[in-house]
Design a protein around this motif. Structure first.
Motif, short mmCIF file in Angstrom:
data_model
loop_
_atom_site.label_atom_id
_atom_site.label_comp_id
_atom_site.label_asym_id
_atom_site.label_seq_id
_atom_site.Cartn_x
_atom_site.Cartn_y
_atom_site.Cartn_z
N GLU A 185 0.85 -1.19 0.00
CA GLU A 185 0.00 0.00 0.00
C GLU A 185 0.89 1.25 0.00
O GLU A 185 2.07 1.19 0.34
N LEU A 186 0.31 2.36 -0.44
CA LEU A 186 1.04 3.62 -0.52
C LEU A 186 2.28 3.50 -1.40
O LEU A 186 3.32 4.07 -1.11
N GLN A 194 7.63 3.47 -0.07
CA GLN A 194 7.62 3.12 1.36
C GLN A 194 9.03 2.90 1.88
O GLN A 194 9.36 3.27 3.02
N LEU A 195 9.88 2.27 1.04
CA LEU A 195 11.25 2.03 1.46
C LEU A 195 12.08 3.31 1.45
O LEU A 195 13.00 3.47 2.26
N TYR A 196 11.77 4.21 0.52
CA TYR A 196 12.44 5.51 0.53
C TYR A 196 12.13 6.23 1.84
O TYR A 196 13.01 6.85 2.46
N GLU A 208 2.88 7.78 -5.44
CA GLU A 208 1.63 7.93 -6.19
C GLU A 208 0.66 8.81 -5.40
O GLU A 208 0.37 8.54 -4.24
N PRO A 209 0.15 9.88 -6.02
CA PRO A 209 -0.81 10.74 -5.31
C PRO A 209 -2.07 9.95 -4.94
O PRO A 209 -2.43 8.99 -5.62
N ASP A 210 -2.73 10.36 -3.89
CA ASP A 210 -3.95 9.69 -3.47
C ASP A 210 -4.99 9.78 -4.58
O ASP A 210 -5.25 10.86 -5.13
#
Length: 279
Positions: A151-152, A177-179, A225-227
């Motif tokens: 997600e995200l 997420q890892l960044y 990615e924008p919501d």
């Protein structure tokens, strides 16, 4: 799609089952973050020469925990799902559907700090300086939970670091997420840890946290990615970037104020002395 791109498999969102109790990966990451915060807080208390006790730190961390949960949920609903909330106010309480906002969590923690400081007659800035170095590990752990949950995720990329998320289509995407784990978690923790090795003006640690997190989050949002329900907003910025700008500004102002107005404490053989003007 290059065959070199990593394909993230679908992972069971439940990490541990204990009878009727299911602990999900994201919840487990929260527990890791809070456990580390308690451990580190106790170490700081033991070295504070009585300035902080473990009981005081425990009370503060519990208040901070409640601030994160309540503020994170309320912030997510108001910042990212406001039309849904207007149509159905009970959506605020449907936490099992997921949805937490870091920026809302920050507001919740700030509220908890203010309440705690007033009740215990402590400086709001000193309380903030105590708690913010405890946060990055929890932030980093939370991003690992986001990655496991697929997600995200980030925007589509040709980078060799791209990851194919099973629920985001066949194209590789930035593992944002890892960044965030690397910058908001690891890097920010190291920066704060090095910064607090010597006494600093009251408010400067909290200011550095706000400045550092806001800057890192603003940069990473270019890869995230924008919501879907919001897209890009003013000046083609995402909601995460818009919410990070006040953090950057407040953090910079707070650091300038701290160094200009607050004395730097000097610890010498167990006694605390203050250099500079008295307040």
């Amino acid at each position: 799609m290059s065959s070199s791109h990593y394909v993230l498999p679908q992972i069971d969102p439940i990490a541990i089952s204990l009878g009727p109790l299911d602990i999900r990966w994201y919840g487990l990451m929260y527990l890791v973050g809070f456990a580390f915060a308690f451990w580190m807080a106790n170490r700081v208390c033991d070295k504070s020469n009585g300035v902080w006790t473990r009981e005081q730190a425990s009370d503060l961390l519990f208040a901070g925990f409640m601030g994160v949960i309540l503020g994170g949920r309320i912030g997510y609903v108001l910042f990212y799902q406001f039309p849904t909330f207007i149509d159905n106010p009970m959506y605020l309480f449907r936490i099992w559907e997921g949805g937490m906002s870091f920026h809302g969590g920050v507001l919740g923690v700030v509220t908890a700090i203010i309440i705690y400081a007033k009740r215990h007659q402590r400086s709001i800035l000193s309380v903030g300086d105590f708690i913010v170095p405890l946060l990055p590990v929890g932030l980093g752990a939370g991003r690992i939970g986001n990655f496991i949950n697929s997600e995200l995720w980030g925007r589509v990329t040709d980078s060799p670091f791209g990851v194919v998320f099973y629920n985001a289509g066949p194209l590789p995407r930035h593992p944002s997420q890892l960044y965030e784990f690397a910058l908001e978690g690891v890097a920010l923790f190291i920066i704060l840890f090095l910064f607090i090795r010597k006494p600093k003006p009251a408010g400067s640690v909290a200011g550095l946290f706000l400045l550092g997190y806001g800057t890192f989050r603003f940069i990473i949002e270019f890869a995230r990615e924008p919501d879907a329900q919001l897209g890009l907003l003013t000046f083609n910025m995402s909601m995460g970037q818009i919410l990070s700008l006040p953090m950057i500004l407040i953090g910079a102002i707070l650091m300038v104020y701290a160094y200009k107005n607050n004395p730097v404490p000097e610890v010498n053989q167990g006694t605390k002395k203050a250099k500079g003007k008295k307040q």
